[in-house]
Design an enzyme around this catalytic site. Structure first.
Site, short mmCIF file in Angstrom:
data_model
loop_
_atom_site.label_atom_id
_atom_site.label_comp_id
_atom_site.label_asym_id
_atom_site.label_seq_id
_atom_site.Cartn_x
_atom_site.Cartn_y
_atom_site.Cartn_z
N GLY A 1 -24.44 13.21 -8.37
CA GLY A 1 -24.34 11.80 -8.00
C GLY A 1 -24.29 11.66 -6.49
O GLY A 1 -24.40 12.66 -5.76
N GLY B 1 -22.17 18.04 -10.37
CA GLY B 1 -22.50 16.61 -10.43
C GLY B 1 -23.45 16.21 -9.33
O GLY B 1 -23.16 16.39 -8.14
N HIS C 1 -43.21 -5.11 15.40
CA HIS C 1 -43.95 -3.84 15.43
C HIS C 1 -43.58 -3.06 16.68
O HIS C 1 -43.52 -3.64 17.76
CB HIS C 1 -45.45 -4.11 15.43
CG HIS C 1 -46.25 -2.85 15.59
ND1 HIS C 1 -46.46 -1.99 14.54
CD2 HIS C 1 -46.86 -2.30 16.67
CE1 HIS C 1 -47.18 -0.95 14.96
NE2 HIS C 1 -47.44 -1.11 16.25
N GLY D 1 -21.56 13.85 -4.54
CA GLY D 1 -21.90 15.27 -4.52
C GLY D 1 -23.05 15.57 -3.58
O GLY D 1 -23.02 16.57 -2.84
N LEU D 2 -24.04 14.68 -3.56
CA LEU D 2 -25.21 14.95 -2.72
C LEU D 2 -24.91 14.72 -1.23
O LEU D 2 -25.41 15.45 -0.37
CB LEU D 2 -26.40 14.09 -3.18
CG LEU D 2 -26.85 14.41 -4.61
CD1 LEU D 2 -27.95 13.47 -5.06
CD2 LEU D 2 -27.31 15.86 -4.76
N GLU E 1 0.86 -1.20 0.00
CA GLU E 1 0.00 0.00 0.00
C GLU E 1 0.89 1.24 0.00
O GLU E 1 1.77 1.38 0.83
CB GLU E 1 -0.95 -0.02 1.21
CG GLU E 1 -1.71 1.26 1.46
CD GLU E 1 -2.54 1.77 0.27
OE1 GLU E 1 -3.41 1.03 -0.21
OE2 GLU E 1 -2.29 2.89 -0.18
C1 LIG Z 1 -16.29 10.56 -0.71
C2 LIG Z 1 -16.53 9.11 -1.00
C3 LIG Z 1 -17.52 8.44 -0.32
C4 LIG Z 1 -17.75 7.09 -0.57
N1 LIG Z 1 -18.72 6.46 0.12
C5 LIG Z 1 -18.96 5.16 -0.12
C6 LIG Z 1 -19.95 4.46 0.61
O1 LIG Z 1 -20.61 5.03 1.47
N2 LIG Z 1 -20.13 3.16 0.36
C7 LIG Z 1 -19.41 2.50 -0.61
O2 LIG Z 1 -19.62 1.31 -0.82
N3 LIG Z 1 -18.45 3.12 -1.32
C8 LIG Z 1 -18.21 4.43 -1.10
N4 LIG Z 1 -17.21 5.06 -1.79
C9 LIG Z 1 -16.47 4.29 -2.81
C10 LIG Z 1 -15.41 3.41 -2.15
O3 LIG Z 1 -14.54 4.20 -1.39
C11 LIG Z 1 -14.63 2.65 -3.21
O4 LIG Z 1 -15.53 1.97 -4.06
C12 LIG Z 1 -13.69 1.63 -2.58
O5 LIG Z 1 -12.77 2.27 -1.73
C13 LIG Z 1 -12.96 0.84 -3.66
O6 LIG Z 1 -12.09 -0.06 -3.04
P1 LIG Z 1 -10.77 -0.56 -3.77
O7 LIG Z 1 -10.10 -1.46 -2.82
O8 LIG Z 1 -11.10 -1.04 -5.13
O9 LIG Z 1 -9.90 0.77 -4.01
P2 LIG Z 1 -9.39 1.89 -3.01
O10 LIG Z 1 -10.18 1.97 -1.79
O11 LIG Z 1 -9.27 3.12 -3.85
O12 LIG Z 1 -7.96 1.38 -2.58
C14 LIG Z 1 -6.90 1.31 -3.47
C15 LIG Z 1 -5.61 1.53 -2.69
O13 LIG Z 1 -4.52 1.19 -3.55
C16 LIG Z 1 -3.46 2.07 -3.27
N5 LIG Z 1 -2.57 2.08 -4.44
C17 LIG Z 1 -2.81 2.59 -5.67
N6 LIG Z 1 -1.78 2.34 -6.49
C18 LIG Z 1 -0.87 1.67 -5.76
C19 LIG Z 1 0.40 1.12 -6.06
N7 LIG Z 1 0.92 1.19 -7.28
N8 LIG Z 1 1.07 0.49 -5.07
C20 LIG Z 1 0.53 0.38 -3.83
N9 LIG Z 1 -0.67 0.87 -3.49
C21 LIG Z 1 -1.37 1.49 -4.46
C22 LIG Z 1 -4.14 3.41 -3.02
O14 LIG Z 1 -3.32 4.25 -2.23
C23 LIG Z 1 -5.41 2.98 -2.28
O15 LIG Z 1 -5.24 3.08 -0.89
C24 LIG Z 1 -16.95 6.41 -1.54
C25 LIG Z 1 -15.94 7.08 -2.22
C26 LIG Z 1 -15.72 8.41 -1.95
C27 LIG Z 1 -14.62 9.12 -2.68
#
Ligand SMILES: Cc1cc2nc3c(=O)[nH]c(=O)nc-3n(C[C@H](O)[C@H](O)[C@H](O)COP(=O)(O)OP(=O)(O)OC[C@H]3O[C@@H](n4cnc5c(N)ncnc54)[C@H](O)[C@@H]3O)c2cc1C
Length: 466
Positions: free
Chosen positions: A183, A181, A445, A186-187, A34
């Site tokens: 989505g 946006g 209930h 944003g909301l 990470e």
């Molecule tokens: C404001 C916001 C609110 C959200 N709220 C929700 C919610 O309520 N519910 C929900 O289900 N989803 C929510 N999401 C979406 C959710 O955060 C993502 O869908 C989820 O984190 C995706 O998980 P992931 O493991 O695929 O990627 P990520 O969580 O993006 O993790 C990827 C990780 O890989 C690391 N990385 C990248 N490249 C490298 C590399 N080359 N070497 C080592 N490490 C690397 C990054 O630093 C990151 O920490 C939200 C997103 C945002 C921005």
């Protein structure tokens, strides 16, 4: 000699760390890389968790201002934004440290640094001091997530022109905030800052907010948010953003070409996120991407390179933490020779505003397009005794069932605790339940869940309380 692992996961977000834990549970010598310096990915650090923390606190702030209406007289309610942000940061730290503990407990080697491919089996890890180590991986899972998208030619400064990351760390409540946006991100952000006192304007290119959501729910949702004081400018295109000192002007034109400029002190650009494949050196080893630059995978989450897998936001599908987690588990099981699988038809989507919005399965629009015969059961929270008792009776439950078999095809909720209620429909759909199965299940209930039962009864026009 480089250290050898049976499985290496690149990215420690909800996809990556969950995948690493499952791989370790299945007996594989596993490493997780990470680059962020803390585990939990976008979700724990700058996404789901900090946003839900601020949604909860801002909701409490809003409620506290209105307590006298309920017969509770308190003194002046004052906002201490710095303390609020510290509280949020504490919640994030506790959870990210918790993930670190879980990796340790499962004997997973955690590398802090940026992972990239040297070859199909060799991974370089560059730490923040530019020190490189190379490890060997029999199988690699890419779970590098996604990053926010900006408008062409506009850069985030995370103070005035912000992505969701900057919107979670503002140092003062903006007087006026433009959210580009409509989505879910944003909301949610718009709701937080509106409750804290900002005049929030959402500019949306399309006719409806939350595209892809059941139309009836998104219409009701916008009506409720408008009542809460959020302003909407629909079918409006952003043509540019001008920054002047400590403020900005968002230049827009509506569908008739009429120009309208919004002066504001913060602009949140929340028009989507893109897969993060930066720094991985995918070109070098020939991992294929699709037309949207997502990593292409087959049904086992394998890329075109047999020993390399990909999951989460970096591949196709909804960008949601629980989708990433489930893919992480399935990919790990496939790597270990089992039959991991994700049912994409039962992935819930939740928006954590007040009221909450939740959906699962097919929308009415999708069923119409597929020419599926369906029945609708609807029940308003206005007729739900628990919701009425606590003055949270906005919204409704809508269940869509197959016209012939009565099998539940989808459900769309707007109302109190919708994000929790949707789990009942998820279980029902996983078991192939009919609306009658839900209707004949005894619900306590007075609970909000009775609205689900009544909506299920309403599929055959026999709801009791409407
Ligand atoms: C404001 C916001 C609110 C959200 N709220 C929700 C919610 O309520 N519910 C929900 O289900 N989803 C929510 N999401 C979406 C959710 O955060 C993502 O869908 C989820 O984190 C995706 O998980 P992931 O493991 O695929 O990627 P990520 O969580 O993006 O993790 C990827 C990780 O890989 C690391 N990385 C990248 N490249 C490298 C590399 N080359 N070497 C080592 N490490 C690397 C990054 O630093 C990151 O920490 C939200 C997103 C945002 C921005």
């Amino acid at each position: 000699m480089s250290e050898k692992f049976q499985a290496v996961v690149i990215g420690g977000g909800p996809g990556g760390y969950v995948c690493a834990i499952r791989l370790a549970q299945l007996g594989l010598k596993t490493a997780c890389i990470e680059s962020r310096g803390s585990l939990g990915g976008t979700c724990l650090n700058v996404g789901c968790i900090p946003s839900k923390n601020l949604l909860n606190i801002s909701e409490n702030y809003h409620k506290a201002q209105n307590l006298s209406k309920l017969g509770i007289e308190v003194g002046e309610v004052k906002l201490n934004l710095e303390k609020m942000m510290k509280n949020k940061d504490k919640a994030v730290t506790i959870l990210t440290k918790g993930v670190e503990f879980l990796l340790k407990k499962n004997k997973i080697t955690y590398f802090k640094g940026t992972g990239s491919f040297k070859s199909e089996n060799k991974i370089s890890i560059l730490d923040d001091q530019n020190k490189e180590i190379v490890i060997e991986a029999e199988k690699t899972v890419i779970s590098t997530g996604s990053i926010p998208v900006s408008l062409p030619g506009i850069e985030f400064d995370e103070k005035i022109i912000v992505s969701s990351t900057g919107a979670l760390t503002l140092e003062a409540v903006p007087k006026k905030m433009v959210v580009i946006g409509g989505g879910y991100i944003g909301l949610e952000m718009g709701s937080i800052w509106s409750r804290l006192g900002a005049d929030v304007h959402v500019v949306e290119f399309l006719e409806n907010i939350t595209p892809g959501m059941d139309r009836e729910v998104s219409t009701e949702f916008m009506k409720i948010l408008k009542k809460q004081g959020i302003n909407f400018h629909m079918q409006t295109k952003v043509e540019g953003i001008k920054k002047t000192g400590n403020s900005a002007t968002v230049l827009t034109s509506d569908k008739n070409g009429k120009k309208n400029n919004f002066d504001c002190d913060v602009v949140l650009i929340s028009i989507g996120r893109k897969p993060n494949t930066n720094n991985l050196n995918l070109d070098k080893i020939g991992v294929e991407l699709d037309e949207k630059k997502r990593i292409k995978t087959g049904k086992n989450f394998q890329t075109n390179i047999n020993n390399i897998y990909a999951i989460g936001d970096v591949i196709k599908g909804p960008m949601l933490a629980h989708k990433a987690e489930d893919e992480g588990i399935a990919a790990a099981e496939n790597i270990a020779g089992q039959s991991g699988h994700v049912n994409y038809n039962t992935i819930p989507g939740v928006i954590y505003t007040t009221p909450e919005v939740a959906s699962i399965g097919k929308t009415e629009e999708q069923l119409k397009e597929a020419k599926t015969d369906y029945k609708i059961g609807k029940f308003s929270f206005m007729a739900n005794s628990r919701a009425k008792a606590i003055d949270a009776a906005e919204g409704f439950v809508k269940i869509l069932a197959d016209a012939k078999t009565d099998k539940v095809l989808g459900a769309h909720l707007i109302g109190p605790h919708a994000g929790e209620l949707i789990a009942e429909i998820g279980i029902a759909m996983e078991f192939g339940a009919s609306s009658e199965d839900i209707a004949r299940t005894c619900h306590a209930h007075p609970t909000f869940s009775e609205a689900l039962k009544e909506a299920a009864l309403s599929v055959d026009k026999r709801a009791i309380h409407s």
